[in-house]
Design a protein around this motif. Structure first.
Motif, PDB file in Angstrom:
ATOM      1  N   SER A   1       0.834  -1.207   0.000  1.00 49.09           N
ATOM      2  CA  SER A   1       0.000   0.000   0.000  1.00 49.09           C
ATOM      3  C   SER A   1       0.866   1.253   0.000  1.00 49.09           C
ATOM      4  N   GLU A   2       0.273   2.312  -0.508  1.00 51.87           N
ATOM      5  CA  GLU A   2       0.952   3.614  -0.533  1.00 51.87           C
ATOM      6  C   GLU A   2       1.335   4.055   0.874  1.00 51.87           C
ATOM      7  N   ALA A   3       0.454   3.760   1.840  1.00 49.82           N
ATOM      8  CA  ALA A   3       0.711   4.181   3.224  1.00 49.82           C
ATOM      9  C   ALA A   3       1.972   3.513   3.774  1.00 49.82           C
ATOM     10  N   GLU A   4       2.172   2.240   3.463  1.00 46.29           N
ATOM     11  CA  GLU A   4       3.368   1.542   3.932  1.00 46.29           C
ATOM     12  C   GLU A   4       4.626   2.118   3.290  1.00 46.29           C
ATOM     13  N   PHE A   5       4.567   2.386   1.996  1.00 46.28           N
ATOM     14  CA  PHE A   5       5.720   2.973   1.315  1.00 46.28           C
ATOM     15  C   PHE A   5       6.015   4.369   1.854  1.00 46.28           C
ATOM     16  N   ARG A   6       4.960   5.147   2.094  1.00 46.69           N
ATOM     17  CA  ARG A   6       5.126   6.507   2.605  1.00 46.69           C
ATOM     18  C   ARG A   6       5.748   6.465   4.001  1.00 46.69           C
ATOM     19  N   ALA A   7       5.253   5.564   4.865  1.00 49.97           N
ATOM     20  CA  ALA A   7       5.785   5.461   6.227  1.00 49.97           C
ATOM     21  C   ALA A   7       7.261   5.073   6.200  1.00 49.97           C
ATOM     22  N   LEU A   8       7.620   4.147   5.326  1.00 50.46           N
ATOM     23  CA  LEU A   8       9.022   3.744   5.213  1.00 50.46           C
ATOM     24  C   LEU A   8       9.876   4.896   4.698  1.00 50.46           C
ATOM     25  N   SER A   9       9.372   5.645   3.738  1.00 46.50           N
ATOM     26  CA  SER A   9      10.156   6.772   3.219  1.00 46.50           C
ATOM     27  C   SER A   9      10.337   7.835   4.293  1.00 46.50           C
ATOM     28  N   TYR A  10       9.312   8.045   5.142  1.00 42.54           N
ATOM     29  CA  TYR A  10       9.452   8.984   6.258  1.00 42.54           C
ATOM     30  C   TYR A  10      10.489   8.488   7.261  1.00 42.54           C
ATOM     31  N   ASP A  11      10.610   7.185   7.368  1.00 43.30           N
ATOM     32  CA  ASP A  11      11.578   6.601   8.300  1.00 43.30           C
ATOM     33  C   ASP A  11      13.014   6.750   7.780  1.00 43.30           C
ATOM     34  N   ILE A  12      13.216   6.516   6.492  1.00 42.91           N
ATOM     35  CA  ILE A  12      14.593   6.545   5.982  1.00 42.91           C
ATOM     36  C   ILE A  12      15.044   7.937   5.541  1.00 42.91           C
ATOM     37  N   TYR A  13      14.111   8.849   5.288  1.00 46.19           N
ATOM     38  CA  TYR A  13      14.488  10.189   4.824  1.00 46.19           C
ATOM     39  C   TYR A  13      15.415  10.924   5.799  1.00 46.19           C
ATOM     40  N   PRO A  14      15.115  10.964   7.108  1.00 43.86           N
ATOM     41  CA  PRO A  14      16.039  11.660   8.025  1.00 43.86           C
ATOM     42  C   PRO A  14      17.432  11.018   8.065  1.00 43.86           C
ATOM     43  N   LYS A  15      17.469   9.703   7.961  1.00 42.75           N
ATOM     44  CA  LYS A  15      18.767   9.020   7.943  1.00 42.75           C
ATOM     45  C   LYS A  15      19.533   9.384   6.674  1.00 42.75           C
ATOM     46  N   ALA A  16      18.803   9.477   5.582  1.00 40.20           N
ATOM     47  CA  ALA A  16      19.443   9.792   4.295  1.00 40.20           C
ATOM     48  C   ALA A  16      20.010  11.210   4.292  1.00 40.20           C
TER      49      ALA A  16
ATOM     50  N   PHE B   1      23.670  12.372   3.638  1.00 43.42           N
ATOM     51  CA  PHE B   1      23.798  13.031   2.333  1.00 43.42           C
ATOM     52  C   PHE B   1      22.993  14.328   2.358  1.00 43.42           C
ATOM     53  N   LYS B   2      23.630  15.408   2.718  1.00 42.74           N
ATOM     54  CA  LYS B   2      22.970  16.704   2.879  1.00 42.74           C
ATOM     55  C   LYS B   2      22.265  17.162   1.598  1.00 42.74           C
ATOM     56  N   PHE B   3      22.777  16.742   0.453  1.00 38.92           N
ATOM     57  CA  PHE B   3      22.191  17.184  -0.815  1.00 38.92           C
ATOM     58  C   PHE B   3      20.806  16.596  -1.064  1.00 38.92           C
ATOM     59  N   LEU B   4      20.361  15.639  -0.233  1.00 43.87           N
ATOM     60  CA  LEU B   4      19.011  15.084  -0.378  1.00 43.87           C
ATOM     61  C   LEU B   4      17.960  15.902   0.371  1.00 43.87           C
ATOM     62  N   ASP B   5      18.393  16.913   1.089  1.00 39.52           N
ATOM     63  CA  ASP B   5      17.464  17.745   1.842  1.00 39.52           C
ATOM     64  C   ASP B   5      16.433  18.355   0.892  1.00 39.52           C
ATOM     65  N   GLY B   6      15.164  18.210   1.238  1.00 37.71           N
ATOM     66  CA  GLY B   6      14.082  18.733   0.409  1.00 37.71           C
ATOM     67  C   GLY B   6      13.632  17.789  -0.685  1.00 37.71           C
ATOM     68  N   GLN B   7      14.139  16.580  -0.704  1.00 36.97           N
ATOM     69  CA  GLN B   7      13.789  15.635  -1.763  1.00 36.97           C
ATOM     70  C   GLN B   7      13.051  14.415  -1.204  1.00 36.97           C
ATOM     71  N   SER B   8      12.187  14.652  -0.224  1.00 41.99           N
ATOM     72  CA  SER B   8      11.467  13.538   0.408  1.00 41.99           C
ATOM     73  C   SER B   8      10.544  12.815  -0.578  1.00 41.99           C
ATOM     74  N   GLU B   9       9.959  13.565  -1.500  1.00 37.41           N
ATOM     75  CA  GLU B   9       9.062  12.928  -2.474  1.00 37.41           C
ATOM     76  C   GLU B   9       9.827  11.979  -3.398  1.00 37.41           C
ATOM     77  N   MET B  10      11.036  12.353  -3.769  1.00 39.51           N
ATOM     78  CA  MET B  10      11.841  11.472  -4.624  1.00 39.51           C
ATOM     79  C   MET B  10      12.288  10.232  -3.852  1.00 39.51           C
ATOM     80  N   VAL B  11      12.551  10.387  -2.568  1.00 40.28           N
ATOM     81  CA  VAL B  11      12.895   9.216  -1.746  1.00 40.28           C
ATOM     82  C   VAL B  11      11.695   8.279  -1.688  1.00 40.28           C
ATOM     83  N   PHE B  12      10.495   8.833  -1.538  1.00 38.82           N
ATOM     84  CA  PHE B  12       9.273   8.026  -1.548  1.00 38.82           C
ATOM     85  C   PHE B  12       9.125   7.276  -2.872  1.00 38.82           C
ATOM     86  N   LEU B  13       9.306   7.990  -3.983  1.00 39.91           N
ATOM     87  CA  LEU B  13       9.207   7.338  -5.299  1.00 39.91           C
ATOM     88  C   LEU B  13      10.282   6.268  -5.461  1.00 39.91           C
ATOM     89  N   PHE B  14      11.471   6.530  -4.935  1.00 34.84           N
ATOM     90  CA  PHE B  14      12.528   5.518  -4.979  1.00 34.84           C
ATOM     91  C   PHE B  14      12.110   4.272  -4.214  1.00 34.84           C
TER      92      PHE B  14
END
Length: 189
Positions: free
Chosen positions: A106-121, A125-138
């Motif tokens: 489900s989209e909700a599971e993917f979104r929750a996982l992306s929210y979990d890994i985004y801060p670690k990313a 990698f500072k250059f990923l700041d502001g790219q949470s949507e791309m992390v979700f799509l990844f």
């Protein structure tokens, strides 16, 4: 242009008829000069240009490595590689540590996982700041790729009903039970 294309272009520009036997020696001299021009003038690469060519070759190789991702995610990964030299598909994949990732559907599971890994990313990698949507799509694309059926899967057989259930589950939910079980067994091994 290749050497051959350059010679053809120059012959057309100068109107040389290579079948004119009376001008054979003159045409030979002119064509030899085309070769010198090609290597000395046309291909005169400066060191900066050589670096650019090498960089573009590396970027093309990386684009080939991530060819399974959809075009949006692939171009995002390639642009990061081009700018920072990082294989982000591997870096982000290493941040996905949930053993049940292959069972997500489900989209909700993917979104929750992306929210979990985004801060670690962004911490690494500072250059990923502001790219949470791309992390979700990844994350969604990584799930799709890791769950796809590869040719070796087609020979796998348990029973008609189990194989039918595996394929039905994949078609309905995008979950490859076979890949999940394979990775789960590998985890315990």
């Amino acid at each position: 242009m290749t050497l051959e294309e350059y010679i053809v272009k120059r012959k057309r520009e100068d109107g040389i008829n290579e079948y004119d036997l009376e001008k054979r020696s003159e045409n030979t001299r002119i064509c030899v000069n085309y070769i010198f021009e090609y290597f000395n003038n046309y291909l005169d690469l400066k060191p900066a240009d050589e670096k650019t060519v090498l960089h573009e070759q590396k970027v093309d190789k990386y684009r080939h490595i991530v060819r399974e991702y959809n075009s949006e995610v692939r171009e995002w990964l390639v642009s990061i590689y081009s700018s920072y030299g990082k294989y982000m598909h591997k870096q982000l994949m290493n941040l996905i540590t949930d053993n049940y990732f292959l069972l997500y559907d489900s989209e909700a599971e993917f979104r929750a996982l992306s929210y979990d890994i985004y801060p670690k990313a962004i911490k690494r990698f500072k250059f990923l700041d502001g790219q949470s949507e791309m992390v979700f799509l990844f994350v969604k694309e990584a799930h799709r790729i890791r769950n796809s059926f590869y040719p070796y899967d087609s020979d796998f057989y348990i029973s008609d009903s189990v194989n039918e259930w595996i394929f039905d589950t994949y078609n309905k939910h995008g979950v490859n039970v076979y890949n999940f079980c394979y990775e789960w067994a590998h985890y315990f091994f």
